[in-house]
Design a protein around this motif. Structure first.
Motif, PDB file in Angstrom:
ATOM      1  N   ALA A  62      -0.075   2.895   5.965  1.00  0.00           N
ATOM      2  CA  ALA A  62      -1.425   2.684   5.409  1.00  0.00           C
ATOM      3  C   ALA A  62      -1.860   3.929   4.618  1.00  0.00           C
ATOM      4  O   ALA A  62      -2.420   3.824   3.520  1.00  0.00           O
ATOM      5  CB  ALA A  62      -2.422   2.383   6.520  1.00  0.00           C
ATOM      6  N   GLU A  63      -1.573   5.095   5.178  1.00  0.00           N
ATOM      7  CA  GLU A  63      -1.961   6.329   4.472  1.00  0.00           C
ATOM      8  C   GLU A  63      -1.168   6.483   3.172  1.00  0.00           C
ATOM      9  O   GLU A  63      -1.713   6.871   2.141  1.00  0.00           O
ATOM     10  CB  GLU A  63      -1.756   7.533   5.406  1.00  0.00           C
ATOM     11  CG  GLU A  63      -2.106   8.897   4.808  1.00  0.00           C
ATOM     12  CD  GLU A  63      -3.580   9.090   4.410  1.00  0.00           C
ATOM     13  OE1 GLU A  63      -4.178   8.112   3.918  1.00  0.00           O
ATOM     14  OE2 GLU A  63      -4.114  10.206   4.546  1.00  0.00           O
ATOM     15  N   THR A  64       0.094   6.093   3.191  1.00  0.00           N
ATOM     16  CA  THR A  64       0.902   6.149   1.957  1.00  0.00           C
ATOM     17  C   THR A  64       0.327   5.196   0.907  1.00  0.00           C
ATOM     18  O   THR A  64       0.226   5.548  -0.271  1.00  0.00           O
ATOM     19  CB  THR A  64       2.378   5.787   2.245  1.00  0.00           C
ATOM     20  OG1 THR A  64       2.864   6.669   3.255  1.00  0.00           O
ATOM     21  CG2 THR A  64       3.240   5.915   1.011  1.00  0.00           C
ATOM     22  N   VAL A  65      -0.044   4.005   1.340  1.00  0.00           N
ATOM     23  CA  VAL A  65      -0.616   3.042   0.389  1.00  0.00           C
ATOM     24  C   VAL A  65      -1.912   3.612  -0.195  1.00  0.00           C
ATOM     25  O   VAL A  65      -2.181   3.496  -1.392  1.00  0.00           O
ATOM     26  CB  VAL A  65      -0.852   1.661   1.047  1.00  0.00           C
ATOM     27  CG1 VAL A  65      -1.673   0.748   0.137  1.00  0.00           C
ATOM     28  CG2 VAL A  65       0.490   1.005   1.381  1.00  0.00           C
ATOM     29  N   ARG A  66      -2.719   4.263   0.637  1.00  0.00           N
ATOM     30  CA  ARG A  66      -3.940   4.884   0.100  1.00  0.00           C
ATOM     31  C   ARG A  66      -3.576   5.916  -0.975  1.00  0.00           C
ATOM     32  O   ARG A  66      -4.159   5.923  -2.071  1.00  0.00           O
ATOM     33  CB  ARG A  66      -4.739   5.560   1.214  1.00  0.00           C
ATOM     34  CG  ARG A  66      -6.060   6.171   0.716  1.00  0.00           C
ATOM     35  CD  ARG A  66      -6.850   6.831   1.836  1.00  0.00           C
ATOM     36  NE  ARG A  66      -6.291   8.098   2.262  1.00  0.00           N
ATOM     37  CZ  ARG A  66      -6.621   9.290   1.750  1.00  0.00           C
ATOM     38  NH1 ARG A  66      -7.511   9.385   0.782  1.00  0.00           N
ATOM     39  NH2 ARG A  66      -6.048  10.392   2.207  1.00  0.00           N
ATOM     40  N   PHE A  67      -2.626   6.774  -0.695  1.00  0.00           N
ATOM     41  CA  PHE A  67      -2.199   7.774  -1.692  1.00  0.00           C
ATOM     42  C   PHE A  67      -1.808   7.080  -3.004  1.00  0.00           C
ATOM     43  O   PHE A  67      -2.198   7.490  -4.087  1.00  0.00           O
ATOM     44  CB  PHE A  67      -0.996   8.576  -1.169  1.00  0.00           C
ATOM     45  CG  PHE A  67      -1.362   9.833  -0.428  1.00  0.00           C
ATOM     46  CD1 PHE A  67      -2.245   9.804   0.640  1.00  0.00           C
ATOM     47  CD2 PHE A  67      -0.816  11.065  -0.802  1.00  0.00           C
ATOM     48  CE1 PHE A  67      -2.579  10.968   1.333  1.00  0.00           C
ATOM     49  CE2 PHE A  67      -1.139  12.240  -0.124  1.00  0.00           C
ATOM     50  CZ  PHE A  67      -2.018  12.187   0.951  1.00  0.00           C
ATOM     51  N   ILE A  68      -1.004   6.034  -2.880  1.00  0.00           N
ATOM     52  CA  ILE A  68      -0.491   5.354  -4.078  1.00  0.00           C
ATOM     53  C   ILE A  68      -1.641   4.749  -4.889  1.00  0.00           C
ATOM     54  O   ILE A  68      -1.673   4.849  -6.115  1.00  0.00           O
ATOM     55  CB  ILE A  68       0.556   4.290  -3.679  1.00  0.00           C
ATOM     56  CG1 ILE A  68       1.806   5.009  -3.154  1.00  0.00           C
ATOM     57  CG2 ILE A  68       0.896   3.375  -4.856  1.00  0.00           C
ATOM     58  CD1 ILE A  68       2.778   4.098  -2.411  1.00  0.00           C
ATOM     59  N   THR A  69      -2.609   4.145  -4.197  1.00  0.00           N
ATOM     60  CA  THR A  69      -3.712   3.519  -4.952  1.00  0.00           C
ATOM     61  C   THR A  69      -4.551   4.569  -5.676  1.00  0.00           C
ATOM     62  O   THR A  69      -4.974   4.350  -6.800  1.00  0.00           O
ATOM     63  CB  THR A  69      -4.649   2.688  -4.044  1.00  0.00           C
ATOM     64  OG1 THR A  69      -5.101   3.506  -2.966  1.00  0.00           O
ATOM     65  CG2 THR A  69      -3.957   1.456  -3.529  1.00  0.00           C
ATOM     66  N   VAL A  70      -4.782   5.702  -5.023  1.00  0.00           N
ATOM     67  CA  VAL A  70      -5.595   6.735  -5.682  1.00  0.00           C
ATOM     68  C   VAL A  70      -4.843   7.301  -6.893  1.00  0.00           C
ATOM     69  O   VAL A  70      -5.396   7.401  -7.993  1.00  0.00           O
ATOM     70  CB  VAL A  70      -5.983   7.873  -4.705  1.00  0.00           C
ATOM     71  CG1 VAL A  70      -6.674   9.011  -5.453  1.00  0.00           C
ATOM     72  CG2 VAL A  70      -6.879   7.332  -3.589  1.00  0.00           C
ATOM     73  N   ILE A  71      -3.578   7.629  -6.701  1.00  0.00           N
ATOM     74  CA  ILE A  71      -2.832   8.270  -7.793  1.00  0.00           C
ATOM     75  C   ILE A  71      -2.644   7.314  -8.972  1.00  0.00           C
ATOM     76  O   ILE A  71      -2.683   7.730 -10.127  1.00  0.00           O
ATOM     77  CB  ILE A  71      -1.456   8.797  -7.317  1.00  0.00           C
ATOM     78  CG1 ILE A  71      -1.646   9.762  -6.141  1.00  0.00           C
ATOM     79  CG2 ILE A  71      -0.721   9.505  -8.454  1.00  0.00           C
ATOM     80  CD1 ILE A  71      -0.346  10.184  -5.480  1.00  0.00           C
ATOM     81  N   THR A  72      -2.445   6.020  -8.687  1.00  0.00           N
ATOM     82  CA  THR A  72      -2.207   5.098  -9.804  1.00  0.00           C
ATOM     83  C   THR A  72      -3.503   4.580 -10.428  1.00  0.00           C
ATOM     84  O   THR A  72      -3.446   3.876 -11.437  1.00  0.00           O
ATOM     85  CB  THR A  72      -1.381   3.864  -9.375  1.00  0.00           C
ATOM     86  OG1 THR A  72      -2.012   3.289  -8.233  1.00  0.00           O
ATOM     87  CG2 THR A  72       0.057   4.214  -9.065  1.00  0.00           C
ATOM     88  N   SER A  73      -4.646   4.920  -9.858  1.00  0.00           N
ATOM     89  CA  SER A  73      -5.888   4.314 -10.374  1.00  0.00           C
ATOM     90  C   SER A  73      -6.162   4.615 -11.859  1.00  0.00           C
ATOM     91  O   SER A  73      -6.717   3.760 -12.546  1.00  0.00           O
ATOM     92  CB  SER A  73      -7.090   4.666  -9.493  1.00  0.00           C
ATOM     93  OG  SER A  73      -7.301   6.053  -9.454  1.00  0.00           O
ATOM     94  N   PRO A  74      -5.784   5.784 -12.402  1.00  0.00           N
ATOM     95  CA  PRO A  74      -5.990   5.957 -13.843  1.00  0.00           C
ATOM     96  C   PRO A  74      -5.062   5.072 -14.683  1.00  0.00           C
ATOM     97  O   PRO A  74      -5.379   4.719 -15.813  1.00  0.00           O
ATOM     98  CB  PRO A  74      -5.638   7.429 -14.085  1.00  0.00           C
ATOM     99  CG  PRO A  74      -5.737   8.084 -12.750  1.00  0.00           C
ATOM    100  CD  PRO A  74      -5.318   7.032 -11.769  1.00  0.00           C
ATOM    101  N   PHE A  75      -3.911   4.719 -14.133  1.00  0.00           N
ATOM    102  CA  PHE A  75      -2.918   3.934 -14.875  1.00  0.00           C
ATOM    103  C   PHE A  75      -3.251   2.438 -14.792  1.00  0.00           C
ATOM    104  O   PHE A  75      -3.157   1.732 -15.773  1.00  0.00           O
ATOM    105  CB  PHE A  75      -1.519   4.168 -14.288  1.00  0.00           C
ATOM    106  CG  PHE A  75      -1.054   5.599 -14.343  1.00  0.00           C
ATOM    107  CD1 PHE A  75      -0.201   6.018 -15.351  1.00  0.00           C
ATOM    108  CD2 PHE A  75      -1.462   6.538 -13.396  1.00  0.00           C
ATOM    109  CE1 PHE A  75       0.241   7.329 -15.427  1.00  0.00           C
ATOM    110  CE2 PHE A  75      -1.025   7.851 -13.454  1.00  0.00           C
ATOM    111  CZ  PHE A  75      -0.178   8.255 -14.469  1.00  0.00           C
ATOM    112  N   MET A  76      -3.579   2.009 -13.571  1.00  0.00           N
ATOM    113  CA  MET A  76      -3.873   0.586 -13.328  1.00  0.00           C
ATOM    114  C   MET A  76      -5.227   0.505 -12.643  1.00  0.00           C
ATOM    115  O   MET A  76      -5.300   0.359 -11.423  1.00  0.00           O
ATOM    116  CB  MET A  76      -2.777  -0.007 -12.440  1.00  0.00           C
ATOM    117  CG  MET A  76      -1.418   0.049 -13.085  1.00  0.00           C
ATOM    118  SD  MET A  76      -0.209  -0.872 -12.129  1.00  0.00           S
ATOM    119  CE  MET A  76       0.159   0.298 -10.874  1.00  0.00           C
ATOM    120  N   PRO A  77      -6.284   0.596 -13.425  1.00  0.00           N
ATOM    121  CA  PRO A  77      -7.606   0.785 -12.817  1.00  0.00           C
ATOM    122  C   PRO A  77      -8.124  -0.415 -12.022  1.00  0.00           C
ATOM    123  O   PRO A  77      -9.066  -0.277 -11.262  1.00  0.00           O
ATOM    124  CB  PRO A  77      -8.520   1.071 -14.016  1.00  0.00           C
ATOM    125  CG  PRO A  77      -7.786   0.583 -15.207  1.00  0.00           C
ATOM    126  CD  PRO A  77      -6.328   0.627 -14.898  1.00  0.00           C
TER     127      PRO A  77
END
Ligand code: ME8
Length: 511
Positions: A448-463
């Protein structure tokens, strides 16, 4: 402390026709930088717009029996609609037919004339209307435009000239002293050799048509469309006025452009600014082209790809992901719908989509979605946690080097590592015995924590993706966990209720 500012621009596109997927690439890339800089704590100004004057527009309008203004008004509406659909977060949209723009162009033209950097003389030379570019005979290739290969027209008119040649040495020195000024380095080398081969004075006015900004002291002439267009980057900030945007955001941090127009941004624009006593932009980034099997996309070849059709079929995040991943830094990329489908199925549906749905699904199944506090770090935990923890730094570094595709690559290394972690830890086996409940809980917490990291980091790319996943992860009301600073392992709150949702990126079935 005051936030650091960041100013990024796209080219202002010609409303001679609707935009295609190549234009969408530049604007999506610029948007990604803008969003990334906002996410990492900068005060961002992101500008795009339309380049509405010149012979090309004049002819396009007239061939359809419309006035140029009627014609561009309609097309520019389409630009704005496309940017809205692609989730483009621009702060402003400048049209070169606006008063605020015309004022600045006239002012600068007049200033350069008064100080004798612009002079009047007879002109005889060649003009490429599709590129809106003047050429001396020696630069033509087989008598055609050396940029686009199309026929040029002979022009003979009394014109104004800008003393480019006078600034060539200063410009070369600037390029040499500021290795970041033109990126990537291949573009920089091209510019250096172009300047070294000799800069001609530039013809900066036209008299054979009148769809442009009139030369203030000689209204038979209109200002050359490139001088008009480039000035948008400061006119949009209210240069010469007192609304403070110019003081705050100039010089621009990035002019992002395609390789076709680096020369205008890295030579003509800096020289205009030098002559006008205005600081130069910090960086011009010239990206490659999105090519088709049949070569470069162009309306005249009838091979353009309409972004609206792709958005309808595949969704905004998927298109953004494909574009940003497919074009390497500065290199060309080949577009094909099959390649797009393959990428979406592999990277988004299989890799990312499965990771998210497995994580949420197992948490739901085994713990009714409630995350407990993680236990001891063991087995592959350490490697996953280390990779997740270092990914923000790696991405930051690649973004500073303007390597969007590699930045996504770095996130996908984490996605793959996390999928491997699921296979290694086999939560479905842990679920079989009460003795391994704690371990199961730890594994699901880490995912779950990894998924959170991924969503935050990719948010500029796939908002659009992060706001879909955060409610499922149970952190939609926790904006403090959506920030770049929150990317410290272990912030995912214990006791959060996660739930499964629809597949993020359904697989695309092909015949
Ligand atoms: O040049 N691949 O406007 P323009 C990647 N008005 N990028 C592409 C592309 C492709 N196949 N085709 C177009 C102009 N682009 C001037 C600009 S700025 C002061 C004035 C993108 O409508 C790329 O960014 O011809 C290229 O530089 C730009 O669109 C050209 O847009």
């Amino acid at each position: 402390m005051e936030k650091k500012t960041f100013y990024i621009t796209t080219p202002i596109y010609y409303p001679s026709d609707n935009l295609h997927i190549g234009h969408a690439y530049t604007t999506v890339a610029a948007d990604t930088f803008a969003r990334f800089m906002r996410l990492t704590g900068h005060e961002v100004w992101f500008l795009t717009g339309s380049d509405e004057h010149g012979q090309k527009i004049d002819r396009a309008a007239r061939s359809r029996g419309q006035t140029p203004q009627e014609y561009v008004d309609k097309i520019v509406e389409g630009f704005k609609l496309l940017w809205e659909r692609l989730a483009i977060s621009n702060n402003d949209f400048i049209r070169t037919t606006e008063e605020r723009h015309k004022r600045v162009v006239s002012e600068i033209f007049e200033r350069l004339y008064r100080q004798d950097d612009i002079y009047k003389a007879g002109y005889e030379g060649w003009y490429c209307t599709p590129c809106e570019t003047f050429w001396v005979e020696a630069r033509l290739e087989d008598g055609n435009c050396p940029d686009c290969g199309r026929p040029v027209e002979l022009l003979k008119e009394e014109s104004y000239f800008f003393r480019m040649s006078k600034y060539a040495d200063r410009l070369l020195k600037h390029i040499e002293e500021n290795p970041q000024f033109i990126q990537p380095v291949t573009r920089r080398n091209e510019m250096v050799s172009f300047i070294k081969s000799g800069l001609e004075d530039l013809c900066v006015s036209r008299t054979t048509f009148d769809w442009g900004i009139k030369v203030p002291f000689d209204p038979k002439h209109v200002v050359y469309v490139w001088v008009d267009a480039l000035t948008n980057y400061i006119s949009a900030l209210g240069y010469g006025g007192d609304d403070g945007l110019y003081q705050k955001f100039w010089p621009a941090d990035i002019h992002l452009v395609g390789k076709d127009i680096v020369r205008f941004h890295a030579i003509i624009w800096p020289v205009i600014l030098m002559a006008a006593g205005i600081p130069l932009p910090r960086q011009v980034v010239g990206h490659g082209w999105l090519l088709l099997d049949s070569g470069k996309m162009s309306k005249s070849k009838g091979n353009v790809v309409d972004p609206h059709v792709l958005i309808d079929k595949y969704g905004v995040d998927a298109i953004r992901y494909y574009l940003l991943r497919e074009l390497g830094f500065g290199t060309d990329g080949l577009y094909s719908e099959d390649a797009l489908i393959n990428r979406l199925n592999k990277d988004l549906a299989n890799d990312l989509g499965n990771l998210v749905s497995r994580t949420l699904g197992m948490a739901d199944k085994y713990f009714k979605g409630v995350t407990g506090s993680p236990g001891q770090v063991e087995g592959p935990d350490e490697e996953l946690i280390a990779l997740a923890s270092e990914t923000p730094g790696v991405v930051m570094d690649l973004m500073e080097r303007r390597e969007l595709s590699n930045a996504l690559g770095a996130v996908w290394r984490l996605v793959s590592r996390a999928n491997k972690y699921v296979d290694e830890t086999a939560p479905w086996v842990l679920a079989k015995s009460p003795e391994t409940t704690d371990r199961l809980n730890t594994v699901l917490y880490n995912l779950a924590e990894t998924v959170r990291f991924i969503t935050v980091i990719t948010s500029p790319f796939m908002p659009l993706m992060a706001p879909r996943v955060w409610p499922l992860l149970g952190i939609d009301r926790r904006p403090d966990l959506h920030t770049w600073e929150s990317l410290i392992w272990g912030r995912f709150p214990v006791g959060t209720v996660v739930r499964r949702g629809d597949p993020l990126f359904p697989r695309i079935e092909t015949a």
